[in-house]
Design an enzyme around this catalytic site. Structure first.
Site: not given
Ligand code: NDP
Ligand code: 8X3
Length: 252
Positions: A13-14, A58, A151
């Site tokens: 993701g991001f 982690d 969340y």
């Molecule tokens: P993804 O699930 O694609 O990516 C999440 C990343 O977080 C993965 O690389 C995962 O890696 C890592 N991660 C999760 N838990 C842990 C942990 N305990 N330790 C280390 N790494 C961890 O989601 P997004 O890219 O969408 O999310 C990235 C951020 O953006 C998050 O904080 C999310 O809340 C936020 N966000 C997302 C939105 C959306 O709609 N997608 C909107 C707004 C905010 P791994 O599993 O390999 O550990």
């Molecule tokens: C992720 C966006 O609207 O699903 O933070 O919570 S929402």
């Protein structure tokens, strides 16, 4: 020497999009996540563009986080930018039915993980009087929705933590930004619905959501403005998303 960025949650993701974007700029990259295999693949892919250090981490593990950032190879030890991106939502049940284990995991990852990584890296930034912490919050930190309970609350923490960091860092050159995206297509929904691809896919069906590259572009932008400029927060949604009216219950 080029600047150095630490990205948590770089395996997807991001975070992965940020890794690509900063690699294109030649920044030194410290990529962290739990899935070390994916990070190694990313390292192979990006190493022709920039120096890459991949670290299985982690963010919930306080001792592991402290040890990992205390023992970075010299080339990666002076961090200019920390992108606190690792995070997740689990479940969409109302509060009275939600899993406490899911709540614990979100608090441990989205709140404590951000605390641990920031606390490990910030002293070096202050000492060098140079650095930037970019937190990935969410619109869910400002705007409630059914099932967003813990969340959203965890992202409200990230928002206020970001502001309070700025207050603490006044008088230093260290910058802090909270980026607050809306719906974006990543593995986020697959994680939220615990691997249920159909449910996850349904979230984005018929929409034109934000893409990881959109967020990476914003992270690069906030990091690239003149040093005197601190972008405090960026709230960003896809054009296809907006607020709804306040809900009113009308018993029959
Ligand atoms: P993804 O699930 O694609 O990516 C999440 C990343 O977080 C993965 O690389 C995962 O890696 C890592 N991660 C999760 N838990 C842990 C942990 N305990 N330790 C280390 N790494 C961890 O989601 P997004 O890219 O969408 O999310 C990235 C951020 O953006 C998050 O904080 C999310 O809340 C936020 N966000 C997302 C939105 C959306 O709609 N997608 C909107 C707004 C905010 P791994 O599993 O390999 O550990
Ligand atoms: C992720 C966006 O609207 O699903 O933070 O919570 S929402």
């Amino acid at each position: 020497m080029q600047k150095c960025v630490v990205i948590t949650g770089a395996s997807s993701g991001f975070g992965a999009a940020c890794a690509h974007a900063f690699a294109k700029l030649g920044w030194r990259l410290v990529l962290t996540a739990r899935r070390g295999g994916i990070l190694e693949e990313l390292k192979q892919e990006l190493s022709s563009l920039a120096p890459v250090h991949a670290m299985t981490l982690d963010v919930r593990d306080r001792a592991m986080v402290a040890a990992a950032f205390a023992s970075l190879p010299a080339e990666f030890a002076e961090i200019d930018l920390l992108v606190n991106n690792a995070g997740l939502a689990l479940g969409l049940e109302p509060a009275h039915q939600a899993s406490l284990d899911d709540w614990d995991t979100m608090v441990d990852t989205n709140i404590k993980g951000v605390m641990y990584c920031t606390r490990a890296i910030l002293p070096g930034m202050v000492q060098r009087n140079r650095g930037h912490v970019v937190n990935i919050g969410s619109i869910a930190g400002s705007w409630p929705y059914p099932g967003g309970n813990v969340y959203g609350a965890s992202k409200a923490f990230v928002q206020q933590f970001s502001r309070n960091l700025r207050a603490d860092l006044l008088g230093t050159a260290v910058r802090v930004t909270n980026i607050e995206p809306g719906m974006a297509e990543t593995e986020f929904s697959k994680v939220r619905f615990k691997g249920d691809d159909e449910k996850a896919h349904h979230v984005y069906t018929g929409t034109d959501p934000l893409l990881p590259e959109d967020i990476a572009e914003i992270v690069v932008w906030v990091a690239s403005v003149p040093q005197r400029v601190n972008i405090n927060s960026v709230e960003v949604m896809s054009v296809c998303q907006a607020w709804g009216p306040l809900a009113v219950h009308r018993p029959k």
